[in-house]
Design an enzyme around this catalytic site. Sequence first.
Site, PDB file in Angstrom:
ATOM      1  N   HIS A 173       0.862  -1.192   0.000  1.00  0.00           N
ATOM      2  CA  HIS A 173       0.000   0.000   0.000  1.00  0.00           C
ATOM      3  C   HIS A 173       0.893   1.236   0.000  1.00  0.00           C
ATOM      4  O   HIS A 173       1.689   1.431   0.914  1.00  0.00           O
ATOM      5  CB  HIS A 173      -0.867  -0.041   1.261  1.00  0.00           C
ATOM      6  CG  HIS A 173      -1.675   1.195   1.510  1.00  0.00           C
ATOM      7  ND1 HIS A 173      -2.058   1.604   2.783  1.00  0.00           N
ATOM      8  CD2 HIS A 173      -2.194   2.124   0.674  1.00  0.00           C
ATOM      9  CE1 HIS A 173      -2.769   2.703   2.704  1.00  0.00           C
ATOM     10  NE2 HIS A 173      -2.862   3.060   1.435  1.00  0.00           N
ATOM     11  N   ASN A 267      -7.251   6.878  -4.033  1.00  0.00           N
ATOM     12  CA  ASN A 267      -7.334   8.339  -3.828  1.00  0.00           C
ATOM     13  C   ASN A 267      -7.068   8.993  -5.176  1.00  0.00           C
ATOM     14  O   ASN A 267      -5.900   9.265  -5.495  1.00  0.00           O
ATOM     15  CB  ASN A 267      -6.250   8.831  -2.836  1.00  0.00           C
ATOM     16  CG  ASN A 267      -6.658   8.725  -1.397  1.00  0.00           C
ATOM     17  OD1 ASN A 267      -7.724   8.221  -1.086  1.00  0.00           O
ATOM     18  ND2 ASN A 267      -5.819   9.189  -0.509  1.00  0.00           N
ATOM     19  N   GLY A 299      -7.485  -5.075   5.544  1.00  0.00           N
ATOM     20  CA  GLY A 299      -7.884  -4.813   6.922  1.00  0.00           C
ATOM     21  C   GLY A 299      -6.724  -4.115   7.613  1.00  0.00           C
ATOM     22  O   GLY A 299      -5.921  -3.436   6.978  1.00  0.00           O
ATOM     23  N   HIS A 322     -12.085   1.126   0.477  1.00  0.00           N
ATOM     24  CA  HIS A 322     -10.646   0.958   0.245  1.00  0.00           C
ATOM     25  C   HIS A 322      -9.962   0.272   1.416  1.00  0.00           C
ATOM     26  O   HIS A 322      -8.754   0.069   1.395  1.00  0.00           O
ATOM     27  CB  HIS A 322      -9.986   2.307  -0.031  1.00  0.00           C
ATOM     28  CG  HIS A 322      -9.670   3.138   1.180  1.00  0.00           C
ATOM     29  ND1 HIS A 322     -10.599   3.398   2.173  1.00  0.00           N
ATOM     30  CD2 HIS A 322      -8.530   3.775   1.556  1.00  0.00           C
ATOM     31  CE1 HIS A 322     -10.034   4.162   3.102  1.00  0.00           C
ATOM     32  NE2 HIS A 322      -8.790   4.409   2.765  1.00  0.00           N
TER      33      HIS A 322
END
EC number: 6.5.1.8
Length: 393
Positions: A173, A267, A299, A322
């Site tokens: 991420h 985003n 998560g 998301h």
Amino acid sequence: MPYEALTLSTRAPVLSWAGHELGHTEAQMARNVAALPFVFKHVALMPDVHLGKGALVGSVVATQDAIIPAAIGVDIGCGMAAIKTPYNATQLEGKLKQIRLDIEAAIPTGFNENKEIEKTVLNWQGWQQFKQLHPGVENLESKALKQMGSLGGGNHFIEVCLDAEEQVWLMLHSGSRHIGNALAQRHIDTAKGLAKLAGEKLPDPDLAYFVRGTAEFAAYWHDLQWAQGYALYNRKVMLLRFQRIVDRHLAGGKPMKPLLEVNCHHNYAERELHFGEEVYVTRKGAVRARETDYGIIPGSMGAKSFIVKGKGNAHSYCSCSHGAGRLMSRNKAKTAFTLDDLIAQTAGVECRKDAGVLDEIPGAYKPIEQVMANQSDLVEIVATLKQVVCVKG
């Protein structure tokens, strides 16, 4: 779960998949956005919705002839990437700690950047447009080059995961790093300056916008697309480096062929067709979920994550959540939990277990299972993952 039409008395309706009543400040933020004259059709709130700046995190806003820079945020193009590998859990036995240490050595985290610029980074075609970016970022090209292939901080992470069949997945991420932030801040400041000059009374200064057809709109849209490209490629560079580490540990360095690859923003803004009209869709903490789209919904660092495929739900503008969404702020998490809590909640995960990541403790996030249940009409689950290694930014 079907959406709920909120009773907020706004110009545009607000549809929510949250499954709970919004707090006072959250409701006001949704009301502010839905009151804008250029908002198209309705505003969609995802199951992980929570407070943001200007617009709620976990909101999808479609607009006509205008774009709100702060509604996209400063980490332009932030998102997820994952690959399914041919490896299985037994091949990881006894190797987890060394894999984590090798990841931390090879991929800079926090404010760190690469000491050398690899050829893969230089191959990105976006560098050819750098000189056309917003005035004032010219001196950031070297930093942007060195940060390509770096994770950043906050809730960014790198994980080795296992699915229900004990198959190994690699997941991470990250976003557009310092250059994306610098570009966003400059355009946000410009939008606020224009609103002030025009004497426009906005419900929130962070909802200052650009109007299509103006030079400011064109400049922002150009830089937005560039930064989104940077973020996408940044994840690709890290994933390649990550894969080489795992290949070395599990296959003696022989490159494996991924069984599935996913790289998606959460985003960002794009021009899309919805309800028969072309509109600008801003997803602030939301993933595109058309029927052809694969997405990633993580998560927390001690909970499950999900690889999903979209169902193309028109009312959500073909979107889904998301992640789990924060239950409490970072500062509150640091006072509400102890280091012992962190150790207990990340049991079985090879990761840092110190005060520096206490604000990312699983208890600071909403239960991911409930978030997934609330969006069963938005996505179908392709794979359920559980991390065994987690490197935090």
